[in-house]
Design a protein around this motif. Structure first.
Motif, PDB file in Angstrom:
ATOM      1  N   ARG A 634       1.591 -20.560  43.655  1.00 13.66           N
ATOM      2  CA  ARG A 634       2.122 -19.647  44.670  1.00 13.66           C
ATOM      3  C   ARG A 634       2.646 -18.367  44.030  1.00 13.66           C
ATOM      4  N   GLU A 635       3.314 -18.519  42.885  1.00  9.08           N
ATOM      5  CA  GLU A 635       3.811 -17.320  42.193  1.00  9.08           C
ATOM      6  C   GLU A 635       2.660 -16.411  41.762  1.00  9.08           C
ATOM      7  N   MET A 636       1.573 -17.025  41.312  1.00  8.41           N
ATOM      8  CA  MET A 636       0.424 -16.222  40.876  1.00  8.41           C
ATOM      9  C   MET A 636      -0.088 -15.338  42.007  1.00  8.41           C
ATOM     10  N   ARG A 650      -1.028  -4.356  59.218  1.00  9.71           N
ATOM     11  CA  ARG A 650      -1.297  -3.817  60.561  1.00  9.71           C
ATOM     12  C   ARG A 650      -1.735  -4.887  61.550  1.00  9.71           C
ATOM     13  N   GLY A 651      -0.909  -5.879  61.707  1.00 10.33           N
ATOM     14  CA  GLY A 651      -1.190  -6.873  62.738  1.00 10.33           C
ATOM     15  C   GLY A 651      -2.251  -7.908  62.381  1.00 10.33           C
ATOM     16  N   GLU A 652      -2.873  -7.759  61.234  1.00 15.06           N
ATOM     17  CA  GLU A 652      -3.852  -8.760  60.790  1.00 15.06           C
ATOM     18  C   GLU A 652      -3.141 -10.076  60.517  1.00 15.06           C
ATOM     19  N   ALA A 653      -3.851 -11.174  60.734  1.00 21.39           N
ATOM     20  CA  ALA A 653      -3.242 -12.462  60.387  1.00 21.39           C
ATOM     21  C   ALA A 653      -3.358 -12.681  58.879  1.00 21.39           C
ATOM     22  N   ALA A 654      -2.426 -13.453  58.340  1.00 27.04           N
ATOM     23  CA  ALA A 654      -2.488 -13.763  56.910  1.00 27.04           C
ATOM     24  C   ALA A 654      -3.670 -14.696  56.630  1.00 27.04           C
ATOM     25  N   VAL A 655      -4.247 -14.576  55.450  1.00 29.57           N
ATOM     26  CA  VAL A 655      -5.317 -15.510  55.090  1.00 29.57           C
ATOM     27  C   VAL A 655      -4.691 -16.864  54.769  1.00 29.57           C
ATOM     28  N   ASN A 656      -5.522 -17.881  54.687  1.00 28.70           N
ATOM     29  CA  ASN A 656      -5.009 -19.221  54.429  1.00 28.70           C
ATOM     30  C   ASN A 656      -4.612 -19.370  52.950  1.00 28.70           C
ATOM     31  N   LEU A 657      -3.323 -19.125  52.692  1.00 32.38           N
ATOM     32  CA  LEU A 657      -2.845 -19.127  51.305  1.00 32.38           C
ATOM     33  C   LEU A 657      -2.859 -20.540  50.714  1.00 32.38           C
ATOM     34  N   ASP A 658      -2.600 -21.530  51.560  1.00 40.47           N
ATOM     35  CA  ASP A 658      -2.613 -22.913  51.058  1.00 40.47           C
ATOM     36  C   ASP A 658      -3.982 -23.280  50.508  1.00 40.47           C
ATOM     37  N   ALA A 659      -5.027 -22.761  51.165  1.00 42.33           N
ATOM     38  CA  ALA A 659      -6.378 -23.071  50.706  1.00 42.33           C
ATOM     39  C   ALA A 659      -6.612 -22.467  49.313  1.00 42.33           C
ATOM     40  N   ILE A 660      -6.013 -21.305  49.056  1.00 41.45           N
ATOM     41  CA  ILE A 660      -6.155 -20.692  47.725  1.00 41.45           C
ATOM     42  C   ILE A 660      -5.377 -21.510  46.689  1.00 41.45           C
ATOM     43  N   VAL A 661      -4.184 -21.940  47.081  1.00 44.30           N
ATOM     44  CA  VAL A 661      -3.383 -22.779  46.174  1.00 44.30           C
ATOM     45  C   VAL A 661      -4.200 -23.989  45.732  1.00 44.30           C
ATOM     46  N   HIS A 662      -4.859 -24.598  46.716  1.00 44.42           N
ATOM     47  CA  HIS A 662      -5.663 -25.779  46.425  1.00 44.42           C
ATOM     48  C   HIS A 662      -6.752 -25.452  45.397  1.00 44.42           C
ATOM     49  N   ILE A 663      -7.394 -24.323  45.555  1.00 46.72           N
ATOM     50  CA  ILE A 663      -8.470 -23.951  44.638  1.00 46.72           C
ATOM     51  C   ILE A 663      -7.915 -23.654  43.234  1.00 46.72           C
TER      52      ILE A 663
END
Ligand code: ADP
Ligand code: MG
Length: 703
Positions: A634-636, A650-663
């Motif tokens: 997560r820190e990375m 600008r109102g965009e939804a966040a990407v799936n950060l948990d999925a990146i953590v998993h990778i």
């Protein structure tokens, strides 16, 4: 490996022998003996020299064989041609520790290298704690033991310092004595033939006289061990280090972005961070931090109160605070009321608390008493400009600061601006353990480091989970590549590897003809992406081998012809299997990259960054050493400058950060599972608010 007894023999020895002691002032063998005497060494001293009877009033032994048994430490200051023999003779007399000052070993080339090997073999066989060769020696001021040829005697203190550079030792010793800084141990490591930085950290962790460990290193000998030890020790004591030689060793031709970007300094930076080591950029910072850590308690929180007698410096300090992870404390209403009673009406009661240029010692004292006991304040910085009003009371003001500081358990810092007229005050503060700086910024920086160390120390030691994966499946992919003599595993085989690590990939089919491609596309659903499939083409875009956004079967057929024809023309030698037909990620997806490269010292170094130009041009990337904890991962992500783009602008939804953590965690696992992989990279990973998919992968095996 030398045991505790041998370390004690090195650092608190008695008796000590000096082999190559000389009667001629200026010679190293003379300086060592003179230093031992001058430091007031209490144990027996045995100078050894065949051609002198007495040096500095001490009887000289003609030969090592004449030494009594039970000598703890021998300092060897003879030419290298006889140094190894001397060491052997000393080992025969049961000497437990040696400092080899003699130079001309590994640092001069092959011949010296072999001599050094002999020293190493001897030390290993006899468990000797051997410092050097090519070093300045060791000083333990608490034990009155100066076994070095440095000039000057440092006073006892609670800072331990070790250095790979002897020249830096000399300079720092001189400077520290000028600054009135004392040491618990002062150690010149030299060539680190046997004892290195990891041994020092391990020993100093339990050394009661040492509160802060400082080090200067140019390289680390055993990276993994160093990291493991620092993680443990930095939970007990702060370790502050300078690592020089920050140039990248990534010169070796690299096949991935990770390989091209990740240099050895990234690995050191990651090791320091994960080991809880504070990295100082220069010697001044090293000692600024050392002063703070060695004398003040750690702040319990980030809130800083600034008390000043002048506006400008107060604002500078407040600016520095705002730009740090510290916070300007908000003074409580009760404190403000009390301050109002002791300050003139035009003073500023709120932080920075400006007690005005006509302030004298009493106004400082009254203000500090209130501020230091405000519950909202975690640390105090006292600024003083030598105005006419206070010029003659500067030492008294310093004493007032010391008095008030003694009534609380929060850290106090002083910043007396100027030079000549503040010197007396500075001495008073230093003598009482209040760090005093000439400018606000270093004070703030030191306090900030203490705060981040405090946070680090309160964190639990990171947990490393193991991932469920199909090790056999992965193993067979790697074996197959090795058998076929391919160093790179790309496209279809690599997809198997991803599957084995349960990594999400876009749906992908291999097509050998344009008809097959069209059928595959229909099955996957439009739009699709076509990619050249050839085990000898690893950078597909280089041959325009990737076409995205194909909308129907006709486009797919045409793309197939196009891609394979071009690849054949540009790479006539390559065997082309056909094309991969791949599900296309939604257009709102962001591209990120996760890779690793095996660092010689520290093992797998994992990299994270935003894909495309962000990684190539902006080098907006972060690094950690494997194994990664979830916190590391997560820190990375948070560390890169463009993290906001992932969080959504600008109102965009966040990407799936948990999925990146998993990778990231899977990559860490892969790097540790297969030491034969030299580099691996998922580039790009296409991530949107729902999911992340590894769209391209490249794995490079070591030779
Ligand atoms: P290479 O790195 O060998 O040139 P990639 O497979 O990484 O080939 O593809 C190159 C670029 O094409 C990617 O960086 C990405 O921008 C785009 N791309 C590749 N696969 C997909 C996909 N499945 N969906 C959307 N875009 C893709
Ligand atoms: Mg790629």
């Amino acid at each position: 490996m030398p045991g505790n007894e041998n370390f004690d023999a090195l650092f608190t020895p008695s008796p000590v022998a000096v082999v190559g002691a000389s009667a001629t002032p200026g010679k190293i063998g003379h300086s060592v003996l003179a230093n031992l005497i001058e430091a007031g060494f209490k144990g027996d001293l045995y100078p050894v020299n065949p051609s002198t009877k007495e040096i500095l009033g001490i009887k000289v032994l003609p030969d090592i064989e004449d030494l009594p048994l039970g000598v703890d430490l021998a300092v060897i200051a003879v030419p290298r041609s006889v140094a190894v023999d001397a060491a052997r003779g000393l080992a025969d007399r049961g000497v437990k520790a040696m400092i080899v000052i003699s130079a001309g070993f590994k640092e001069v080339g092959k011949e010296g290298y072999f001599l050094e090997q002999q020293l190493i073999e001897l030390a290993e066989k006899e468990n000797i704690a051997l410092l050097g060769p090519n070093c300045l020696g060791m000083i333990n001021p608490h034990a009155g033991c100066n076994a070095s040829f440095a000039s000057g005697q440092p006073k006892p203190g609670n800072i331990a310092f070790f250095s790979q550079s002897g020249a830096l030792c000399v300079a720092i010793l001189d400077w520290a004595m000028g600054e009135n800084i004392g040491f618990s141990k002062f150690i010149s490591l030299g060539n680190k033939a046997v004892l290195d930085e990891a041994h020092m950290i391990e020993y100093l962790a339990d050394d009661e006289t040492t509160k802060v460990v400082l080090g200067y290193i140019e390289n680390v000998e055993n990276g993994r061990e160093f990291l493991r030890l620092s993680q443990q020790v930095s939970h007990k004591k702060p370790i502050i280090m300078i690592k020089s030689g920050t140039t990248s060793a990534g010169a070796k031709a690299a096949s991935s972005h990770t390989g091209a970007i990740a240099g050895s300094d990234n690995a050191y930076e990651a090791a320091f961070r994960q080991g809880g080591i504070l990295r100082a950029g220069d010697v001044a910072t090293l000692f600024n931090l050392a002063q703070a850590f060695s004398s003040q308690p750690l702040p319990k929180g980030p809130n800083l109160a600034i008390v000043t007698n002048s506006g400008g410096p107060g604002i500078m300090a407040a600016d520095a605070c705002e730009n740090s992870s510290l916070v300007m404390a908000s003074i409580s209403a009760a404190s403000a009321e009390k301050l109002q009673k002791v300050l003139p009406p035009w003073a500023s009661l709120y932080n920075p608390i400006d007690i005005i240029g006509d302030a004298g010692v009493e106004r400082y004292r009254d203000t500090l008493k209130v501020v230091a006991h405000d519950q909202n304040v975690h640390a105090v910085l006292v600024l003083l400009t030598p105005t006419a009003a206070i010029k003659d009371q500067i030492e008294d003001t310093a004493r007032a600061i010391v008095e008030v500081a003694a009534t609380t358990d929060i850290p106090f810092f002083a910043c007396f601006m100027g030079k000549r007229s503040i010197q007396g005050g500075e001495l008073v503060l230093q003598a009482s353990g209040i760090p005093c700086y000439n400018f606000p910024e270093p004070a703030i920086k030191s306090l900030e480091s203490m705060y981040s160390y405090k946070q680090w120390r309160s964190k639990a030691v990171p947990l490393h989970q193991t991932f469920e994966r199909d090790l056999e499946g992965a193993r067979s992919v790697i074996d197959a590549a090795q058998r076929s003599g391919h160093l790179e595993i790309v496209e279809f085989q690599a997809q198997e590897l991803l599957k084995a690590y349960r990594l999400p990939t876009p749906r992908t089919r291999l097509a050998r003809s344009s008809d097959e491609a069209a059928a595959a596309a229909r099955e996957i659903g439009f739009p699709v992406v076509l990619k050249i499939a050839s085990s000898s083409i690893s950078h597909k875009s280089d041959v325009k081998g990737v076409l995205v956004g194909l909308q129907d079967e006709d486009e797919v057929r045409e793309a197939f012809q196009d891609i394979t024809f071009r690849a054949q023309r540009l790479r006539p030698e390559a065997h082309i299997t056909g094309c991969l037909v791949q599900e296309m990620a939604p257009s709102r997806s962001k591209e990120v990259i996760v890779g690793f490269k095996r660092d010689e010292q520290f093992g797998p170094l994992i990299m994270f960054g935003l894909g495309g130009i962000y990684v190539e041009v902006l080098k907006d990337i972060s690094f950690r050493l494997a194994p990664l904890s979830e916190t590391d991962a997560r820190e990375m992500m948070r560390e890169i400058r463009s993290f906001l783009l992932l969080k959504g602008v600008r109102g965009e939804a966040a990407v799936n950060l948990d999925a990146i953590v998993h990778i990231l965690l899977a990559m860490s696992q892969l790097s540790l599972d297969f030491p034969e992989i030299y580099e691996a990279e998922f580039n790009p990973i296409l991530v949107d608010p729902e999911r992340a998919m590894v769209a391209d992968v490249r794995v490079t095996l070591g030779q």
